[in-house]
Motif scaffolding. Sequence first.
Motif, PDB file in Angstrom:
ATOM      1  N   THR A 291       7.032 -43.620 -10.158  1.00  0.00           N
ATOM      2  CA  THR A 291       5.676 -44.158 -10.023  1.00  0.00           C
ATOM      3  C   THR A 291       4.831 -43.803 -11.235  1.00  0.00           C
ATOM      4  O   THR A 291       3.994 -44.593 -11.678  1.00  0.00           O
ATOM      5  CB  THR A 291       5.015 -43.646  -8.738  1.00  0.00           C
ATOM      6  OG1 THR A 291       5.805 -44.061  -7.615  1.00  0.00           O
ATOM      7  CG2 THR A 291       3.612 -44.204  -8.576  1.00  0.00           C
TER       8      THR A 291
ATOM      9  N   GLU B   9      12.084 -48.691 -13.511  1.00  0.00           N
ATOM     10  CA  GLU B   9      13.025 -49.456 -12.699  1.00  0.00           C
ATOM     11  C   GLU B   9      14.322 -48.682 -12.472  1.00  0.00           C
ATOM     12  O   GLU B   9      14.941 -48.789 -11.403  1.00  0.00           O
ATOM     13  CB  GLU B   9      13.315 -50.803 -13.360  1.00  0.00           C
ATOM     14  CG  GLU B   9      14.134 -51.730 -12.483  1.00  0.00           C
ATOM     15  CD  GLU B   9      14.426 -53.066 -13.132  1.00  0.00           C
ATOM     16  OE1 GLU B   9      14.980 -53.953 -12.448  1.00  0.00           O
ATOM     17  OE2 GLU B   9      14.112 -53.237 -14.336  1.00  0.00           O
TER      18      GLU B   9
ATOM     19  N   ALA C 217      13.227 -46.331  -9.686  1.00  0.00           N
ATOM     20  CA  ALA C 217      12.767 -46.938  -8.426  1.00  0.00           C
ATOM     21  C   ALA C 217      13.074 -48.429  -8.444  1.00  0.00           C
ATOM     22  O   ALA C 217      12.163 -49.263  -8.527  1.00  0.00           O
ATOM     23  CB  ALA C 217      11.266 -46.691  -8.230  1.00  0.00           C
TER      24      ALA C 217
ATOM     25  N   SER D  79      11.186 -51.009  -5.887  1.00  0.00           N
ATOM     26  CA  SER D  79       9.730 -51.014  -5.770  1.00  0.00           C
ATOM     27  C   SER D  79       9.205 -52.429  -5.996  1.00  0.00           C
ATOM     28  O   SER D  79       9.259 -52.956  -7.112  1.00  0.00           O
ATOM     29  CB  SER D  79       9.103 -50.059  -6.787  1.00  0.00           C
ATOM     30  OG  SER D  79       7.703 -50.266  -6.868  1.00  0.00           O
TER      31      SER D  79
ATOM     32  N   GLN E  41       6.139 -53.438  -6.030  1.00  0.00           N
ATOM     33  CA  GLN E  41       5.004 -53.417  -6.955  1.00  0.00           C
ATOM     34  C   GLN E  41       5.473 -53.378  -8.399  1.00  0.00           C
ATOM     35  O   GLN E  41       4.954 -54.083  -9.266  1.00  0.00           O
ATOM     36  CB  GLN E  41       4.129 -52.205  -6.664  1.00  0.00           C
ATOM     37  CG  GLN E  41       2.905 -52.082  -7.573  1.00  0.00           C
ATOM     38  CD  GLN E  41       1.910 -53.202  -7.368  1.00  0.00           C
ATOM     39  OE1 GLN E  41       1.265 -53.286  -6.328  1.00  0.00           O
ATOM     40  NE2 GLN E  41       1.775 -54.082  -8.360  1.00  0.00           N
TER      41      GLN E  41
ATOM     42  N   TYR F 152       6.554 -58.763  -1.372  1.00  0.00           N
ATOM     43  CA  TYR F 152       5.325 -58.451  -2.090  1.00  0.00           C
ATOM     44  C   TYR F 152       4.263 -59.475  -1.687  1.00  0.00           C
ATOM     45  O   TYR F 152       4.520 -60.679  -1.701  1.00  0.00           O
ATOM     46  CB  TYR F 152       5.543 -58.483  -3.602  1.00  0.00           C
ATOM     47  CG  TYR F 152       4.352 -57.937  -4.341  1.00  0.00           C
ATOM     48  CD1 TYR F 152       4.140 -56.569  -4.420  1.00  0.00           C
ATOM     49  CD2 TYR F 152       3.421 -58.790  -4.916  1.00  0.00           C
ATOM     50  CE1 TYR F 152       3.026 -56.060  -5.063  1.00  0.00           C
ATOM     51  CE2 TYR F 152       2.309 -58.294  -5.569  1.00  0.00           C
ATOM     52  CZ  TYR F 152       2.112 -56.924  -5.638  1.00  0.00           C
ATOM     53  OH  TYR F 152       0.998 -56.434  -6.271  1.00  0.00           O
TER      54      TYR F 152
END
Length: 233
Positions: A153, A179, A182, A185, A187, A217
């Motif tokens: 994050t 990436e 995560a 993710s 977002q 999303y």
Amino acid sequence: MKMAKRMNHLSQPLRTGLVLFIFLGILPMNLNAQYAPWIGDTLTGAPCEGKGQSYGPFDYTNPRHRGEHLQLVEGAHFMPRVRSLTEDRLDSAVINDIDYTLRAFPNHHDALYAVTRYWFLPDSFKRVRNRMVSTPPECYFQRAIYFKPDDGTVRMLYGLYLHKLNKYNEALEQYDLAEELAPDSAQLLYNIGLLHFEMKQYEKSLEYARKAYALEYPLPGLRNKLKKKGYWK
């Protein structure tokens, strides 16, 4: 127990001195402070500098650290008005509270996003007495990455900051690293899709848009942009 283990390698006189200093309150109880230094350079090439450690540092992703420590810091320094960047003439300036929060929790996700948002406020707002930013966001991000290198994050938020500065290649580098940490993710995938769109790499943008929307999303902005270009069918 942990502190004792850390001190075992020290000589007896030095151990005695450290214990005395801690007892007298000269040194902080948390010896992890040495692991969250100011490192790297600003985007203008100057060395990153900031205030010293006063509490912490603690890991925002560690459940053991998110208990009492996080409550104390957020209760005193990251209350709702600070999160919303609302100044109060009778209270500490927003940037000072964000700074304290990030010195205590270097990888505090919401505070890192807050310092980014603060950076892009109009200069007339930030240059009021005691509200100027003395440490730019890139320094907080580099410190956070050094402190918690596997926090995806933080990488994503750093990429977002660089993205907003139109530093596309640097932003993509941070997004790619995020990436790896995560990959699921939504977002992050959406942000990467937006960046590729702005770089006019529409096929790559479509690839990431499909991944983000497959993960549900909610915002339609990227899809609408791709529709206008004829890429989203």
